[in-house]
Design a protein around this motif. Structure first.
Motif, PDB file in Angstrom:
ATOM      1  N   HIS A  23      51.534  -3.037  44.607  1.00  0.00           N
ATOM      2  CA  HIS A  23      51.813  -2.630  43.374  1.00  0.00           C
ATOM      3  C   HIS A  23      51.700  -3.586  42.320  1.00  0.00           C
ATOM      4  O   HIS A  23      52.870  -4.787  43.150  1.00  0.00           O
ATOM      5  N   ASP A  30      48.416   0.453  41.030  1.00  0.00           N
ATOM      6  CA  ASP A  30      48.341   0.453  42.775  1.00  0.00           C
ATOM      7  C   ASP A  30      47.448  -0.718  43.062  1.00  0.00           C
ATOM      8  O   ASP A  30      46.884  -1.415  41.883  1.00  0.00           O
ATOM      9  N   GLU A 163      49.620   7.650  38.062  1.00  0.00           N
ATOM     10  CA  GLU A 163      50.009   7.235  38.889  1.00  0.00           C
ATOM     11  C   GLU A 163      51.318   6.754  39.718  1.00  0.00           C
ATOM     12  O   GLU A 163      52.045   6.809  39.825  1.00  0.00           O
ATOM     13  N   ILE A 164      51.793   5.820  37.906  1.00  0.00           N
ATOM     14  CA  ILE A 164      52.270   4.720  38.793  1.00  0.00           C
ATOM     15  C   ILE A 164      53.939   5.779  37.931  1.00  0.00           C
ATOM     16  O   ILE A 164      55.609   5.313  38.178  1.00  0.00           O
ATOM     17  N   ASP A 167      54.788   8.005  41.419  1.00  0.00           N
ATOM     18  CA  ASP A 167      56.075   6.683  41.413  1.00  0.00           C
ATOM     19  C   ASP A 167      57.586   6.839  41.322  1.00  0.00           C
ATOM     20  O   ASP A 167      58.423   7.094  41.872  1.00  0.00           O
ATOM     21  N   HIS A 168      57.580   6.703  39.624  1.00  0.00           N
ATOM     22  CA  HIS A 168      58.791   6.800  39.134  1.00  0.00           C
ATOM     23  C   HIS A 168      59.594   8.407  39.422  1.00  0.00           C
ATOM     24  O   HIS A 168      60.997   7.868  39.173  1.00  0.00           O
ATOM     25  N   GLN A 170      58.874   9.840  41.830  1.00  0.00           N
ATOM     26  CA  GLN A 170      59.400  10.651  42.873  1.00  0.00           C
ATOM     27  C   GLN A 170      60.434   9.546  43.355  1.00  0.00           C
ATOM     28  O   GLN A 170      61.926   9.976  44.366  1.00  0.00           O
TER      29      GLN A 170
END
Ligand SMILES: [Fe+2]
Ligand SMILES: [Fe+2]
Length: 177
Positions: A23, A30, A163-164, A167-168, A170
């Motif tokens: 990343h 990604d 997508e980013i 991730d945060h 999660q």
């Protein structure tokens, strides 16, 4: 193996390493967006923006600046209480969201605004809950902006942000279990 220079197509920042990181260390994109710096297209941020994408970039800038300010507050509270994990998490999230704001300003051809002051809780777990809500709102907004975009570059950019921010989200979900 020799190190070389890579560049992220989402934020434009360079990275030196043997291979591309999983990343982007600056914006969190990604690995698929990280290219050999020799292949960089100098017009990457020169997009003929549709009216809709311009408005959506402006809305995204507000979201990013608001979230960066919130994470700066959460970082400072974690520092004050000596919570090293929350300090690391919120510090990183603040930097990543500020990087998103910088990338948006490159498309809009404007100077990056100053970070305003935000309020937040004294407790890391409560700030993780609020962070979750903020990321959730950002994901929904960017998915809409991606789908409304007619420019392939804007579809990629907003898609990468989705997508980013997932991730945060999660990370906050893990921390509030
Ligand atoms: Fe990046
Ligand atoms: Fe962001």
């Amino acid at each position: 193996m020799k190190v070389k220079v890579f560049r992220c197509r989402i934020c434009g920042d360079p990275y030196i390493g043997e291979s591309p990181p999983t990343h982007c260390p600056f914006c969190g994109a990604d690995a698929k967006y990280i290219i050999d710096a020799h292949e960089w297209d100098s017009g990457e941020f020169d997009v003929q923006l549709s009216e809709v994408s311009r408005e959506n970039l402006e809305a995204a800038l507000d979201l990013e600046m608001g979230n960066a300010a919130f994470y700066a507050c959460a970082r400072d509270k974690a520092a004050a209480t000596g919570d090293e994990y929350m300090l690391a998490k919120f510090k990183c999230l603040m930097k990543v969201e500020a990087e998103h704001a910088s990338a948006i300003c490159k498309f809009l051809k404007i100077d990056k605004p100053e970070l305003s002051a935000a309020t937040c809780s004294a407790k890391g777990v409560e700030n993780s809950h609020e962070g979750y809500e903020r990321e959730d709102r950002a994901i929904k907004a960017y998915a809409k902006f991606r789908d409304e975009a007619t420019e392939p570059r804007m579809q990629d950019f907003f898609g990468a942000l989705v997508e980013i921010e997932i991730d945060h989200l999660q990370i906050h979900a893990e921390d509030t279990k």
